[in-house]
Motif scaffolding. Sequence first.
Motif, mmCIF file in Angstrom:
data_model
loop_
_atom_site.group_PDB
_atom_site.id
_atom_site.type_symbol
_atom_site.label_atom_id
_atom_site.label_comp_id
_atom_site.label_asym_id
_atom_site.label_seq_id
_atom_site.Cartn_x
_atom_site.Cartn_y
_atom_site.Cartn_z
ATOM 1 N N ILE A 75 0.835 -1.201 0.000
ATOM 2 C CA ILE A 75 0.000 0.000 0.000
ATOM 3 C C ILE A 75 0.872 1.255 0.000
ATOM 4 C CG2 ILE A 75 -1.636 1.359 1.353
ATOM 5 C CD1 ILE A 75 -2.991 -1.272 2.142
ATOM 6 N N THR A 76 1.923 1.258 0.799
ATOM 7 C CA THR A 76 2.810 2.417 0.851
ATOM 8 C C THR A 76 3.471 2.644 -0.500
ATOM 9 O OG1 THR A 76 3.223 2.000 3.187
ATOM 10 C CG2 THR A 76 4.757 3.467 2.076
ATOM 11 N N CYS A 77 3.948 1.577 -1.106
ATOM 12 C CA CYS A 77 4.565 1.679 -2.432
ATOM 13 C C CYS A 77 3.567 2.233 -3.441
ATOM 14 C CB CYS A 77 5.063 0.302 -2.867
ATOM 15 S SG CYS A 77 5.739 0.269 -4.536
ATOM 16 N N GLY A 81 3.945 5.831 -5.376
ATOM 17 C CA GLY A 81 4.428 5.739 -6.747
ATOM 18 C C GLY A 81 3.397 5.615 -7.845
ATOM 19 N N HIS A 82 2.120 5.556 -7.497
ATOM 20 C CA HIS A 82 1.126 5.243 -8.529
ATOM 21 C C HIS A 82 1.019 6.307 -9.613
ATOM 22 C CE1 HIS A 82 -2.482 7.738 -7.563
ATOM 23 N NE2 HIS A 82 -1.869 7.838 -6.406
ATOM 24 N N GLU A 83 1.178 7.566 -9.275
ATOM 25 C CA GLU A 83 1.047 8.617 -10.288
ATOM 26 C C GLU A 83 2.186 8.562 -11.301
ATOM 27 O OE1 GLU A 83 0.641 12.078 -7.830
ATOM 28 O OE2 GLU A 83 -1.538 11.812 -7.653
ATOM 29 N N VAL A 84 3.393 8.331 -10.827
ATOM 30 C CA VAL A 84 4.542 8.218 -11.722
ATOM 31 C C VAL A 84 4.429 6.955 -12.570
ATOM 32 C CG1 VAL A 84 7.057 7.915 -11.799
ATOM 33 C CG2 VAL A 84 6.048 9.544 -10.203
ATOM 34 N N TYR A 154 10.149 4.187 1.803
ATOM 35 C CA TYR A 154 8.981 4.912 1.316
ATOM 36 C C TYR A 154 8.584 6.103 2.186
ATOM 37 C CZ TYR A 154 8.523 1.044 -1.892
ATOM 38 O OH TYR A 154 8.757 0.124 -2.879
ATOM 39 N N GLN A 155 9.423 6.495 3.148
ATOM 40 C CA GLN A 155 9.095 7.599 4.041
ATOM 41 C C GLN A 155 8.869 8.913 3.316
ATOM 42 O OE1 GLN A 155 12.012 8.111 7.074
ATOM 43 N NE2 GLN A 155 10.835 6.977 8.580
ATOM 44 N N GLU A 156 9.723 9.225 2.393
ATOM 45 C CA GLU A 156 9.641 10.513 1.687
ATOM 46 C C GLU A 156 9.525 10.267 0.188
ATOM 47 O OE1 GLU A 156 12.813 13.089 2.873
ATOM 48 O OE2 GLU A 156 12.506 12.608 4.986
ATOM 49 N N TYR A 160 12.672 3.533 -3.288
ATOM 50 C CA TYR A 160 13.119 2.306 -3.946
ATOM 51 C C TYR A 160 13.354 2.570 -5.427
ATOM 52 C CZ TYR A 160 13.170 -2.536 -5.531
ATOM 53 O OH TYR A 160 13.531 -3.715 -6.107
ATOM 54 N N THR A 161 12.434 3.260 -6.069
ATOM 55 C CA THR A 161 12.536 3.536 -7.501
ATOM 56 C C THR A 161 13.408 4.744 -7.776
ATOM 57 O OG1 THR A 161 10.322 2.621 -7.814
ATOM 58 C CG2 THR A 161 11.202 3.942 -9.603
ATOM 59 N N ASN A 162 13.309 5.781 -6.958
ATOM 60 C CA ASN A 162 14.054 7.017 -7.165
ATOM 61 C C ASN A 162 15.387 6.941 -6.434
ATOM 62 O OD1 ASN A 162 15.046 9.573 -7.454
ATOM 63 N ND2 ASN A 162 13.416 10.584 -6.332
ATOM 64 N N SER A 163 16.427 6.623 -7.172
ATOM 65 C CA SER A 163 17.738 6.428 -6.556
ATOM 66 C C SER A 163 18.441 7.737 -6.206
ATOM 67 C CB SER A 163 18.628 5.618 -7.491
ATOM 68 O OG SER A 163 18.862 6.345 -8.692
ATOM 69 N N LYS A 164 17.875 8.854 -6.608
ATOM 70 C CA LYS A 164 18.533 10.136 -6.353
ATOM 71 C C LYS A 164 17.963 10.858 -5.139
ATOM 72 C CE LYS A 164 19.864 10.633 -11.068
ATOM 73 N NZ LYS A 164 19.317 10.803 -12.363
ATOM 74 N N GLY A 165 17.108 10.220 -4.396
ATOM 75 C CA GLY A 165 16.444 10.870 -3.275
ATOM 76 C C GLY A 165 17.155 10.679 -1.955
ATOM 77 N N ASN A 166 16.371 10.707 -0.904
ATOM 78 C CA ASN A 166 16.866 10.649 0.458
ATOM 79 C C ASN A 166 17.565 9.319 0.772
ATOM 80 O OD1 ASN A 166 17.196 11.863 2.987
ATOM 81 N ND2 ASN A 166 15.442 10.762 3.802
#
Length: 181
Positions: A75-77, A81-84, A154-156, A160-166
């Motif tokens: 659910i968190t995932c 991420g559903h819009e992207v 998935y906190q921010e 998992y998918t965005n490797s350039k984030g936090n």
Amino acid sequence: MKKLVRTFMREAQWLDAGYTPNCEEYMKNALVSCGYMMTATTSLVDIDKFISRETFEWMINVPLIVQAISVINRITCDMTGHEVEQQRAHIPSIIECYMKEYGASKEEIYIEFQKEITNAWKDINNTLIFRPTEVPMFVLERVLYCACMMDTLYQEGDGYTNSKGNVKNMINFLLVESIDV
């Protein structure tokens, strides 16, 4: 691994057919395709303690704690991420399935799924507090640690998918940057 690959195949078939499953059908598949069940099982392989066949069978039969963590993970995932995902070729998430099946708004769905996540955490806590006697506590702890990792990813947003984030920064601080003690 076989269960996981079968769920990926089912998702590929849904995508190819342009099919939107109902929520129950989606979740039955998605709780496995999120990968947590396999992650939790394989996390026991490198433990330096004895793991009995019964413990592995307990894990493979998806006890409540593993199911609850899978619910949180999926659910968190999907919420992050559903819009992207919908901007590229991807199967509908639980958000789109729920919208189609119940006609709810995104905001109503988020509120509903936050309740699901809260209930799943209650199931996890109950399992840890009133733990079953058939598995050692270190197994339950390992399962919980995997859940904490998923929660961190998935906190921010979708770490998992965005490797350039936090998440990249956390890994960098943990493994690359030195800390003066």
